[in-house]
Design an enzyme around this catalytic site. Structure first.
Site, PDB file in Angstrom:
ATOM      1  N   CYS A   1      -2.740  -7.374 -15.055  1.00 20.04           N
ATOM      2  CA  CYS A   1      -3.340  -6.995 -14.145  1.00 20.04           C
ATOM      3  C   CYS A   1      -2.838  -7.040 -12.569  1.00 20.04           C
ATOM      4  CB  CYS A   1      -4.591  -7.112 -13.872  1.00 20.04           C
ATOM      5  SG  CYS A   1      -4.873  -9.403 -13.715  1.00 20.04           S
TER       6      CYS A   1
ATOM      7  N   GLU B   1      -0.332 -16.634 -13.943  1.00 22.67           N
ATOM      8  CA  GLU B   1       0.484 -16.302 -12.284  1.00 22.67           C
ATOM      9  C   GLU B   1       0.892 -17.689 -11.898  1.00 22.67           C
ATOM     10  OE1 GLU B   1      -2.998 -14.928  -9.306  1.00 22.67           O
ATOM     11  OE2 GLU B   1      -3.587 -16.856 -11.191  1.00 22.67           O
TER      12      GLU B   1
ATOM     13  N   HIS C   1       0.042  -1.386   0.258  1.00 26.57           N
ATOM     14  CA  HIS C   1       0.727   0.059  -0.228  1.00 26.57           C
ATOM     15  C   HIS C   1       0.956   0.981   0.245  1.00 26.57           C
ATOM     16  CE1 HIS C   1      -4.728   0.811   0.655  1.00 26.57           C
ATOM     17  NE2 HIS C   1      -4.006   1.417   0.746  1.00 26.57           N
TER      18      HIS C   1
ATOM     19  N   ARG D   1     -12.957 -12.475 -11.600  1.00 23.08           N
ATOM     20  CA  ARG D   1     -12.070 -13.157 -11.085  1.00 23.08           C
ATOM     21  C   ARG D   1     -12.935 -14.393 -10.058  1.00 23.08           C
ATOM     22  NH1 ARG D   1      -6.677 -12.009  -8.097  1.00 23.08           N
ATOM     23  NH2 ARG D   1      -8.162 -12.812  -6.367  1.00 23.08           N
TER      24      ARG D   1
ATOM     25  N   ASN E   1       2.137  -9.969 -10.377  1.00 21.40           N
ATOM     26  CA  ASN E   1       2.792  -9.936  -8.072  1.00 21.40           C
ATOM     27  C   ASN E   1       2.999 -11.423  -7.667  1.00 21.40           C
ATOM     28  OD1 ASN E   1       1.841  -7.700  -8.525  1.00 21.40           O
ATOM     29  ND2 ASN E   1       0.033  -7.322  -8.146  1.00 21.40           N
ATOM     30  N   ASP E   2       1.394 -11.938  -8.362  1.00 22.22           N
ATOM     31  CA  ASP E   2       2.215 -13.953  -7.828  1.00 22.22           C
ATOM     32  C   ASP E   2       2.716 -14.095  -8.878  1.00 22.22           C
ATOM     33  OD1 ASP E   2       0.372 -14.795  -5.693  1.00 22.22           O
ATOM     34  OD2 ASP E   2      -1.305 -14.734  -6.933  1.00 22.22           O
TER      35      ASP E   2
ATOM     36  N   ARG F   1     -11.754  -9.061  -7.916  1.00 19.78           N
ATOM     37  CA  ARG F   1     -11.582  -9.845  -6.784  1.00 19.78           C
ATOM     38  C   ARG F   1     -12.996 -10.232  -6.544  1.00 19.78           C
ATOM     39  NH1 ARG F   1      -7.553  -5.623  -6.586  1.00 19.78           N
ATOM     40  NH2 ARG F   1      -5.976  -6.250  -6.791  1.00 19.78           N
TER      41      ARG F   1
ATOM     42  N   ARG G   1       6.222 -12.408  -2.079  1.00 22.11           N
ATOM     43  CA  ARG G   1       5.800 -10.704  -2.270  1.00 22.11           C
ATOM     44  C   ARG G   1       5.990 -10.675  -0.884  1.00 22.11           C
ATOM     45  NH1 ARG G   1       0.104 -11.039  -5.115  1.00 22.11           N
ATOM     46  NH2 ARG G   1       0.059  -9.566  -4.528  1.00 22.11           N
TER      47      ARG G   1
END
Length: 543
Positions: A476, A405, A187, A316, A428-429, A280, A439
């Site tokens: 994404c 991913e 964040h 998703r 990210n994944d 999500r 991560r």
């Protein structure tokens, strides 16, 4: 002046230098004693303390706008969470714990569950820790943790920053941010970009660096001692964007939002998102002791889809499993949940859960008027992709794709593209699995840098497969939120970019100044680089 120099992960562009102000460490764990003489009276102290914390946060929220306000309001709501309060009160009454200790233990259960969940949910654990420390401080009569009042422009140094701390920062007083922990998807990184503040995370050793002033480079991740003079060359004000994702040569690239709640959807729509590239759906499952009914799910999805009537939304399906705190799934314990039964793998054992979710998504799509597609998380093979697409079609959803991913999915992209309508790369994944690097762990954050050449080469391979198949490919992950990296991704064949709403304007504006030729040159340069810093420099050259 000494030559003290450290390196971290640059997550928000710009360079600045100035005097250091350190953010206090989080509160130590409250003691188990002394035991309260009257447990009911002790328990009664908890709710008023949470109300005070929530009120302070709401008062701060009124002084800011946009993402900062939303973060503070969310944190305030978390402080008044009835389940947290009841859990803490129960610990006081049943185990004779002091109120502060009870709040700490109750909150820790939530933190542990979120951290075990991994990914996006694990990133929210810091929010709960922040609320916990604020309430504990109130109960103990201590100053609230967080960023001190700044009397002059300064470089903030911290172990990590809570979202509420970052949201309340004054960009005119904060020259730059440096944290010992955190990662590219934290964040802190997202909000620093939205505020135009240069930031470096995962800068190991910065807390032990006893220097009065620092120079911070948010592009290279370099942090070094400075002469103390105040200099600022940050990203400045937010870019102007007309809401259409298009290169200056007319090449269209959809610029979409990542959302996980009705509030996220409203913010993305207000920021000009052309649709949603990642919806999500976990938000309506996380607090449920039992699986939400089809009607309950439909209503929850409708609230998110409402702002996007006539626009594309990619939903998703549930990304949950043995590593997620979802009681109704009755998961078995696993030694390594991140590599266990999660995402689509849950549906192989519980196809009924997936079928009910698809039914609800189809119903919400019909009533909202949004152009809805679905995609499955944690797909590893073409056979898994085919199985999911068949179930989506059976539910009446005609456009179905999968997330890339897992490295095997990237390596099998050509076969997967034969059975799906589109693919979306979750950088990210994918980075986490490519580099075997958690991560959420600051010590390996540099490996999760989206500019890592090995990751870029794998993305390029998927881009080539999608281009050859003539099918759309989206990104994404937070990689899409970096304007320069967005250009590189387009040069690799990516056709849509989806990101946190705070990044939409910057990315859209950057695309408007680029052409496909420039993007392809930037991509070639980045792919030929040997390290992230060189990749960034090579990508910047054609611009």
């Amino acid at each position: 002046m000494s030559s003290a120099r450290l390196s971290g992960v640059g997550v928000s562009s710009g360079r600045a230098s100035g005097p250091v102000v350190r953010v206090a460490e989080t509160l130590p764990e409250p003691p188990l004693g002394p035991r309260p003489a009257d447990t009911k009276e002790e328990a009664s102290r908890i709710r008023p303390a949470t109300e005070v914390v929530a009120q302070r946060l709401m008062e701060r929220a009124k002084t800011v706008e946009g993402e900062a306000r939303a973060v503070l309001e969310t944190t305030a709501a978390m402080a008044g969470d009835p389940s947290l309060i009841k859990s803490a009160e129960k610990l006081v009454v049943e185990e004779s714990l002091p109120a502060a200790r009870a709040v700490h233990q109750a909150a820790q259960k939530f933190v542990t569950a979120l951290q075990a969940a991994g990914g996006y949910m694990a990133e929210r654990a810091r929010d709960v820790q922040d609320v916990r420390d604020r309430v504990v401080a109130e109960l103990l009569g201590l100053p609230a943790p967080g960023v001190p009042d700044l009397v002059a422009p300064s470089v903030l140094v911290a172990r990590d920053l809570a979202p509420a701390d970052t949201a309340g920062l004054d960009p005119s007083k904060v020259l730059a941010l440096v944290t010992e922990e955190g990662g590219p998807t934290s964040h802190t990184a997202i909000l620093a970009r939205s505020l135009g503040i240069p930031a470096v995370v995962a800068c190991r050793g910065v807390l032990a660096l006893e220097v009065p002033a620092l120079e911070v480079d948010g592009d290279t991740g370099q942090v070094r001692e400075s002469d103390g003079k105040v200099r600022a060359a940050g990203t400045g004000r937010k870019a102007s964007w007309n809401g259409v994702g298009v290169l200056k040569d007319g090449h269209r690239v959809k610029v979409l939002g990542n959302v996980g709640s009705p509030a996220d959807a409203a913010a993305a729509a207000a920021a000009g998102a052309e649709g949603v590239g990642l919806f999500r759906t976990e938000f309506c499952f996380l607090d449920a002791a039992e699986e939400p009914t089809v009607a309950e799910q439909t209503a929850a999805y409708e609230a998110v889809l409402a702002p996007f009537k006539g626009k594309p939304v990619v939903v998703r399906t549930l990304d949950a499993g043995a590593d997620k705190p979802l009681a109704f799934l009755s998961p078995d314990p696993e030694p390594n949940p991140a590599l266990g039964v999660r995402g689509l793998r849950v549906a192989f054992d519980r196809p009924d859960v997936l079928d009910r979710q698809l039914e609800a998504i189809a119903a919400a799509a019909a009533s909202s008027g949004a152009e809805v597609s679905v995609m499955a998380p944690m797909v590893a093979t073409a056979a898994e992709a085919s199985w999911f697409v068949a179930r989506a079609r059976q539910a009446g959803i005609q456009r179905a794709g999968v997330m890339v991913e897992v490295p095997s999915a990237a390596l099998s992209a050509r076969e997967i593209l034969q059975v799906v309508d589109f693919i979306s790369i979750g950088t990210n994944d994918l980075a986490q699995y490519v580099f075997a690097a958690d991560r959420q762990l600051g010590g390996v954050a540099a490996l999760n840098d989206p500019w890592q050449p090995a990751l870029l080469r794998l993305i390029a391979q998927v881009g080539e497969a999608a281009t050859a198949a003539g099918k759309p490919i989206g990104v994404c992950g937070e990689a899409a939120a970096d304007p320069l990296l967005a250009c590189v991704l387009i040069g690799m064949g990516v056709t849509s970019l989806s990101m946190n709403h705070t990044a939409l304007a910057d990315v859209g504006a950057k695309l408007a100044t680029s052409s496909m030729d420039i993007c392809q040159l930037a991509a070639r340069g980045a792919l030929a680089a040997g390290d992230p810093a060189t990749a960034k420099l090579a990508a910047r050259a054609p611009h």
